[in-house]
Structure formats: structure tokens, C-alpha cells
Design a protein around this motif. Sequence first.
Motif, PDB file in Angstrom:
ATOM      1  N   LEU A  92       0.725   1.319   7.981  1.00 19.18           N
ATOM      2  CA  LEU A  92      -0.275   2.390   7.924  1.00 19.18           C
ATOM      3  C   LEU A  92       0.329   3.707   8.395  1.00 19.18           C
ATOM      4  O   LEU A  92      -0.048   4.770   7.925  1.00 19.18           O
ATOM      5  N   GLY A  93       1.299   3.644   9.308  1.00 15.61           N
ATOM      6  CA  GLY A  93       1.952   4.844   9.804  1.00 15.61           C
ATOM      7  C   GLY A  93       3.028   5.385   8.890  1.00 15.61           C
ATOM      8  O   GLY A  93       3.193   6.591   8.748  1.00 15.61           O
ATOM      9  N   VAL A  94       3.770   4.505   8.247  1.00 16.15           N
ATOM     10  CA  VAL A  94       4.931   4.907   7.450  1.00 16.15           C
ATOM     11  C   VAL A  94       4.578   5.108   5.967  1.00 16.15           C
ATOM     12  O   VAL A  94       5.127   5.992   5.312  1.00 16.15           O
ATOM     13  N   ALA A  95       3.686   4.290   5.457  1.00 14.07           N
ATOM     14  CA  ALA A  95       3.262   4.362   4.049  1.00 14.07           C
ATOM     15  C   ALA A  95       1.805   3.929   3.998  1.00 14.07           C
ATOM     16  O   ALA A  95       1.504   2.767   3.717  1.00 14.07           O
ATOM     17  N   PRO A  96       0.883   4.846   4.295  1.00 14.39           N
ATOM     18  CA  PRO A  96      -0.534   4.492   4.458  1.00 14.39           C
ATOM     19  C   PRO A  96      -1.160   3.773   3.263  1.00 14.39           C
ATOM     20  O   PRO A  96      -1.961   2.859   3.459  1.00 14.39           O
ATOM     21  N   VAL A  97      -0.792   4.145   2.050  1.00 12.85           N
ATOM     22  CA  VAL A  97      -1.374   3.477   0.885  1.00 12.85           C
ATOM     23  C   VAL A  97      -0.886   2.027   0.820  1.00 12.85           C
ATOM     24  O   VAL A  97      -1.674   1.107   0.570  1.00 12.85           O
ATOM     25  N   VAL A  98       0.389   1.810   1.070  1.00 14.70           N
ATOM     26  CA  VAL A  98       0.938   0.445   1.091  1.00 14.70           C
ATOM     27  C   VAL A  98       0.243  -0.366   2.182  1.00 14.70           C
ATOM     28  O   VAL A  98      -0.203  -1.499   1.949  1.00 14.70           O
ATOM     29  N   GLY A  99       0.140   0.205   3.376  1.00 12.42           N
ATOM     30  CA  GLY A  99      -0.526  -0.478   4.475  1.00 12.42           C
ATOM     31  C   GLY A  99      -1.990  -0.762   4.186  1.00 12.42           C
ATOM     32  O   GLY A  99      -2.495  -1.847   4.498  1.00 12.42           O
ATOM     33  N   GLY A 100      -2.663   0.194   3.577  1.00 12.70           N
ATOM     34  CA  GLY A 100      -4.077   0.014   3.234  1.00 12.70           C
ATOM     35  C   GLY A 100      -4.292  -1.086   2.207  1.00 12.70           C
ATOM     36  O   GLY A 100      -5.182  -1.929   2.356  1.00 12.70           O
ATOM     37  N   ILE A 101      -3.469  -1.093   1.161  1.00 14.59           N
ATOM     38  CA  ILE A 101      -3.584  -2.146   0.141  1.00 14.59           C
ATOM     39  C   ILE A 101      -3.229  -3.501   0.759  1.00 14.59           C
ATOM     40  O   ILE A 101      -3.888  -4.503   0.487  1.00 14.59           O
ATOM     41  N   GLY A 102      -2.194  -3.531   1.600  1.00 14.58           N
ATOM     42  CA  GLY A 102      -1.829  -4.769   2.289  1.00 14.58           C
ATOM     43  C   GLY A 102      -2.976  -5.286   3.150  1.00 14.58           C
ATOM     44  O   GLY A 102      -3.241  -6.491   3.199  1.00 14.58           O
ATOM     45  N   ALA A 103      -3.682  -4.379   3.822  1.00 18.44           N
ATOM     46  CA  ALA A 103      -4.833  -4.769   4.643  1.00 18.44           C
ATOM     47  C   ALA A 103      -5.951  -5.341   3.773  1.00 18.44           C
ATOM     48  O   ALA A 103      -6.580  -6.345   4.132  1.00 18.44           O
ATOM     49  N   VAL A 104      -6.178  -4.740   2.614  1.00 13.37           N
ATOM     50  CA  VAL A 104      -7.197  -5.254   1.691  1.00 13.37           C
ATOM     51  C   VAL A 104      -6.810  -6.648   1.201  1.00 13.37           C
ATOM     52  O   VAL A 104      -7.651  -7.553   1.140  1.00 13.37           O
ATOM     53  N   VAL A 105      -5.533  -6.840   0.869  1.00 11.74           N
ATOM     54  CA  VAL A 105      -5.053  -8.168   0.452  1.00 11.74           C
ATOM     55  C   VAL A 105      -5.318  -9.173   1.561  1.00 11.74           C
ATOM     56  O   VAL A 105      -5.836 -10.267   1.317  1.00 11.74           O
ATOM     57  N   TRP A 106      -4.988  -8.815   2.808  1.00 13.85           N
ATOM     58  CA  TRP A 106      -5.208  -9.715   3.943  1.00 13.85           C
ATOM     59  C   TRP A 106      -6.691 -10.081   4.044  1.00 13.85           C
ATOM     60  O   TRP A 106      -7.043 -11.251   4.183  1.00 13.85           O
ATOM     61  N   ILE A 107      -7.558  -9.084   3.984  1.00 10.10           N
ATOM     62  CA  ILE A 107      -9.000  -9.317   4.124  1.00 10.10           C
ATOM     63  C   ILE A 107      -9.519 -10.227   3.012  1.00 10.10           C
ATOM     64  O   ILE A 107     -10.266 -11.179   3.279  1.00 10.10           O
ATOM     65  N   VAL A 108      -9.131  -9.961   1.770  1.00  6.96           N
ATOM     66  CA  VAL A 108      -9.611 -10.768   0.641  1.00  6.96           C
ATOM     67  C   VAL A 108      -9.172 -12.222   0.792  1.00  6.96           C
ATOM     68  O   VAL A 108      -9.983 -13.153   0.661  1.00  6.96           O
ATOM     69  N   GLU A 136       7.755   3.964  -3.463  1.00  6.42           N
ATOM     70  CA  GLU A 136       7.975   4.451  -2.099  1.00  6.42           C
ATOM     71  C   GLU A 136       9.480   4.658  -1.900  1.00  6.42           C
ATOM     72  O   GLU A 136      10.292   4.082  -2.620  1.00  6.42           O
ATOM     73  N   PRO A 137       9.868   5.448  -0.904  1.00  5.62           N
ATOM     74  CA  PRO A 137      11.301   5.646  -0.620  1.00  5.62           C
ATOM     75  C   PRO A 137      11.970   4.316  -0.263  1.00  5.62           C
ATOM     76  O   PRO A 137      11.323   3.390   0.240  1.00  5.62           O
ATOM     77  N   TRP A 138      13.287   4.241  -0.485  1.00  2.88           N
ATOM     78  CA  TRP A 138      13.999   2.980  -0.274  1.00  2.88           C
ATOM     79  C   TRP A 138      13.830   2.400   1.128  1.00  2.88           C
ATOM     80  O   TRP A 138      13.738   1.180   1.266  1.00  2.88           O
ATOM     81  N   PRO A 139      13.750   3.225   2.208  1.00  5.44           N
ATOM     82  CA  PRO A 139      13.577   2.591   3.522  1.00  5.44           C
ATOM     83  C   PRO A 139      12.258   1.813   3.629  1.00  5.44           C
ATOM     84  O   PRO A 139      12.200   0.768   4.273  1.00  5.44           O
ATOM     85  N   VAL A 140      11.223   2.310   2.983  1.00  7.46           N
ATOM     86  CA  VAL A 140       9.924   1.633   3.028  1.00  7.46           C
ATOM     87  C   VAL A 140       9.996   0.319   2.254  1.00  7.46           C
ATOM     88  O   VAL A 140       9.500  -0.716   2.724  1.00  7.46           O
ATOM     89  N   ILE A 141      10.620   0.318   1.088  1.00  3.12           N
ATOM     90  CA  ILE A 141      10.745  -0.900   0.288  1.00  3.12           C
ATOM     91  C   ILE A 141      11.592  -1.937   1.034  1.00  3.12           C
ATOM     92  O   ILE A 141      11.233  -3.116   1.103  1.00  3.12           O
TER      93      ILE A 141
END
Length: 185
Positions: A92-108, A136-141
Amino acid sequence: MRALRREDIRQVGSGNIGATNVWRTYGAGYGVPVMLLDTLKGFVPALLATIYVGHLAGVIAGGAAMLGHWRPLFMKFARGGKAVATCGGAFLGVAPVVGGIGAVVWIVVFVLSRYASLASIIAAISLPVIAAALSEPWPVIAFAAIAALAVIVLHRPNISRLRAGTETRFRFRRPAQQQRQPVKS
């Protein structure tokens, strides 16, 4: 927990210091704050490092927070938590959209299965896919791939129990007279 409940969380339930064991053992009143603190533990350093230095510094800070949750310094590097909430906070801090989608996946996955471990594993596996899909930039991936691997490795006992059909499903309410279970070996 020791200060509030006069009990060491490492001696009950799974013996894990993370939010899932705290929630299962003491209920949502303690579990939710622990989950939020574990998430903030990853979010704050990753966000600040990303803002002030860049994505590489952000993922290093997020990774350090995950390592610190897994093997906390204040516990003399003994076993800590499985770093899932801390990982979520870091993303959520480094790539908020990635973190947000990951959180939705976890919840579902969690709502459908009631297995926190399965939700954690699938959400972790989704992170590098989401990061790559969003360019996303390579460090995030790279961080997403390493974090996913770390979550899977830390969940090996859970994977064995899932395969054997013995993994505990999450219950939102504890039975009225539930006895504290000693740490599982």
C-alpha cells in the motif's frame, strides 16, 4: 498481549504473534488493532522511503519491515509472525493500486473459504501478476515476487494442513467457554 491479558500470545493458539492468532485467541477487539499495527509497520517505512527516495528504497524498507515482523529484534530474532499484513502495508505504501487489489483478493478468498492462510497465499501470488500487469517499476515487480515466495515459504505448515484437510477455518466468534489451546507443535 502480555501487558493487557497477562498471557504470552506465543504460548497459545498457533504460537504466532500475528493478527490471525491474536484474533482467534482473543477476538476482534484485540485482533483488529494488531492487524492495523502490523499493516502500518509495513506501510509507513515503505511509503516514506518511496516518497523521499524512490521505489527501490521503498521496497527495501518494506522488505525490512517484513523481515522484522518475521524475526523481531525485540524477541531476539525468535519466530514472529508470517508478515502478511506487513507485506500488505508495504505494498500500500510502495504501489497503492497493487496493494489495494491484493487486499481485495485476500478479502474475496477469505470470505469464500474462511481460511486466512489460503487467502494470504493466493493474495501473495497475485501481487507479482498485478504489479507486472500494471507495468509497475522493476523494483516493485521484483519485491512482489520475493514477497510472494516469502509468504508461501512461511505458510508451508498451513499448506500441508490445507492439503490434508486439517487446516482450521476462521470463526468470527469464539465459542462462549473456549479454552486456550497450548501452542501446536
